[in-house]
Structures are given as structure tokens and as C-alpha cells.
Design a protein around this motif. Sequence first.
Motif, PDB file in Angstrom:
ATOM      1  N   ILE A   1      32.734  34.590  40.885  1.00 22.80           N
ATOM      2  CA  ILE A   1      31.374  34.541  40.832  1.00 22.80           C
ATOM      3  C   ILE A   1      30.803  35.419  42.196  1.00 22.80           C
ATOM      4  CG2 ILE A   1      30.915  32.279  42.167  1.00 22.80           C
ATOM      5  CD1 ILE A   1      28.514  31.989  40.260  1.00 22.80           C
ATOM      6  N   GLY A   2      29.566  35.995  42.226  1.00 25.37           N
ATOM      7  CA  GLY A   2      29.397  36.586  43.484  1.00 25.37           C
ATOM      8  C   GLY A   2      29.810  38.180  43.447  1.00 25.37           C
ATOM      9  N   ALA A   3      29.434  38.791  44.596  1.00 25.23           N
ATOM     10  CA  ALA A   3      29.884  40.089  44.781  1.00 25.23           C
ATOM     11  C   ALA A   3      29.487  40.640  45.998  1.00 25.23           C
ATOM     12  CB  ALA A   3      28.699  41.157  43.773  1.00 25.23           C
ATOM     13  N   PRO A   4      30.369  41.720  46.608  1.00 27.79           N
ATOM     14  CA  PRO A   4      30.137  41.712  48.081  1.00 27.79           C
ATOM     15  C   PRO A   4      28.603  42.103  48.465  1.00 27.79           C
ATOM     16  CG  PRO A   4      31.886  43.092  47.068  1.00 27.79           C
ATOM     17  CD  PRO A   4      31.037  42.582  45.938  1.00 27.79           C
ATOM     18  N   PHE A   5      28.290  41.632  49.600  1.00 25.20           N
ATOM     19  CA  PHE A   5      26.904  41.908  50.155  1.00 25.20           C
ATOM     20  C   PHE A   5      26.859  42.071  51.842  1.00 25.20           C
ATOM     21  CE2 PHE A   5      27.644  37.332  50.421  1.00 25.20           C
ATOM     22  CZ  PHE A   5      27.089  36.890  51.555  1.00 25.20           C
ATOM     23  N   GLU A   6      25.752  42.664  52.073  1.00 30.64           N
ATOM     24  CA  GLU A   6      25.561  42.847  53.589  1.00 30.64           C
ATOM     25  C   GLU A   6      24.106  42.437  53.786  1.00 30.64           C
ATOM     26  OE1 GLU A   6      26.314  47.072  54.587  1.00 30.64           O
ATOM     27  OE2 GLU A   6      28.462  46.762  54.089  1.00 30.64           O
TER      28      GLU A   6
END
Lengths: 161, 201
Positions: free
Chosen positions: B44-49
Motif C-alpha cells: 500500500i502507498g507510493a513514494p511521496f515528497e
Amino acid sequence: MNSFFRNTVSALLISVLAVSVAGADDFAVGDLTIEHPYSRATPPNAPVSGGYLTIRNLGGETDRLLGGEAAFAGKVEIHEMTMDGDVMKMRKLDDGIEIPAGGSIELKPGGHHLMFMQLREPMRAGESRTATLLFERAGKIEVEFGVEEFGAGQKGHRSGN
Amino acid sequence: MGLNIRTMAVIAVLAVLLAGGMAVIFQQFVAGRSDQLLTSGGAIGAPFELVDHNGEPITEQAMEGRPVAVFFGFAHCPEVCPTTLYEMAGWLNALGEEGEEIGAFFVTVDPERDTPEIMRAYVTNFTDRITGITGDPEKVAALTKSWFVYSRKVPLDDGGYTMDHTASIYLVGRDGNFKGTIAYGENGETAVAKLRRLVKG
């Protein structure tokens, strides 16, 4: 015996005090009584807070809570919170809430509540805030909301009184 | 010529049926995938900034390799969000050292109003164990989407708005796989048991 007497007297005094404190919690206007109005402490900068209370209609005619106003908040609205599955939804009730003749309504966490919006200062536990409620028949009434600790009103736990 | 039109009509009908069928299959695929995620522990989720409540950059690395509890909400929320933060703080406190490893996050679904300053005051009022996350609205939207979180802006008649949003706490294991949720209003003991299980992996 002496200490028994003393204890009994203090118990009596305490209960008299408790009753008068509970009494101070209630308000009346026309056929309506308002019980235990309270709000909850807010984090600093929190723009909103809920207002909770029970309104009893002792009269023979339906009344309606239409809204309110308060010096400590830019707006006072009546909102309904619902859970749609795991999604929280909140809506303003434009027509207010009906209080049936001889009946009562409870505004409580997780259901209908007053929304104090655009708070001018944080709600601090132990303090109180005055708001004016507007009813269709009974008119206006000034009510004091005691500010309770954050967990107040959760899952049947009811502090105060 | 007549035959041509009929042929074209048949082809058109077939095309519509095919498109419709594909749409149905696609929908089932998407639904099935999200069901699977919500039950059997997929990624679940994905890379983020984004930025944390101190205004420092934060990325998916803050959530990697550790058990994680994530809640999505907003500061203009009188009920669910403060209650959840309050309860989460209590559970983490109850777990003490046992729960030390858990990363707890509060992601705003209302980044336009929830600046790092607002998030900081809001979150740290309850605990120093939860990190608030906000930032560029599009990036926040991408993050909530990658977590299958529903959120929608609902206009109020005074020009303001409120947010409908998923109110469950998401639990993710060290392996990055979704482990379940803690529902709004869930019994405290159950919630603590779930967090304990999350730590044990």
C-alpha cells in the motif's frame, strides 16, 4: 458516633452541593429545558469545536432549534455527523432540528451537534463559553457551555455533573 | 450499400458491447484489487515528497521498515479527528516501550488550510508520538489515493467547506504490507491488541 454524625452531615452537604451544581447546568426558556450543555477542549489553532446538550420540550407544541450565535465563535451552526461505512461525513442542517412536543433531542458526539466555527480562542477545559440558541417558538436563550476534557462524551462516558 | 450499412451497424453494436464488457471487467478488477488490498495484506502507498508538522521534508522512507499507523483527517474537524488523535496517543502511551517502534502519522486531507504550523499545534497538543504530514495539495491527493483513502471537499453555503473522509486508521507492517484498520470508535483494548500484533509482525 460523633464521626458517624459528621460523616452523615458532610455526605448530606455534598449531595446538596452536587444537586445545586447539576441545577446550575440546566437552562429553561418557554416550554424547553436545556440540560448539560458542554463543549470540549480544543487543540491550539483548532478552528472548530462541537457543542452538545439535551433539549426537552415539556410543552404541547413542536419546537425547532434553528441555530445560534456566540461571541467566542464567528458562526454557530447545527451539523449532523454520519459514518457511511468508514467514511465520516458532516452536513449542515439548514432546517435545524425538530423537538417534538413532550419529547427530547440529544446533541452528542458522533451525531447531531452544534458547530462552533471560526473560534476566536481555544476552548480550555474547566472554563465555560456562553452562546445564544435560537428556537422557532421559544425564541432566544443564553446558555453556558462547560468546556470539558477532551475525552468527554466518548462512548457512553459522560463526565461533568 | 444496404449490406454495408447493416454490417457497419453490427460492427457498431459489437464495439459497444465490447467496450461495455471491458468496462465491467475493469471495474471488477479495480474493485477486486482494492478488496484484496483491504483483506489480504498487499502493498500500500507510493513514494511521496511532503512536509512534516515542523516544516521539514518527509518522504515514504519515514514509513519504511517499521510498523506504521496512519490516519487521514483535517483540522477543521470537530469530532473524528481530535478524538482519533487523542485515542491513538492513549494507545501508544499504553503500549509504552512495546510500541516504541510504531511510526504514527496524521496526514491532512485538507492541505490548503492545514499548514505545517496548524498541523504542529494540532498534533503536538495530543502527543509527541504522532507526526503530522501536509504539503502540496496535488502531492497530498496522490498520497491519499495510493492509500485508497476517500476524501471529498463538500462546500458549505458561506463559501467555506468541510471534508468527507475515510476515518479508519491504516495499519501497515514492517514489510510494507497492509495489515488492517482500526475503525473510528473501535474498542480501546481491541485497538491496542491490533497495534501489539502489528509490532510482533
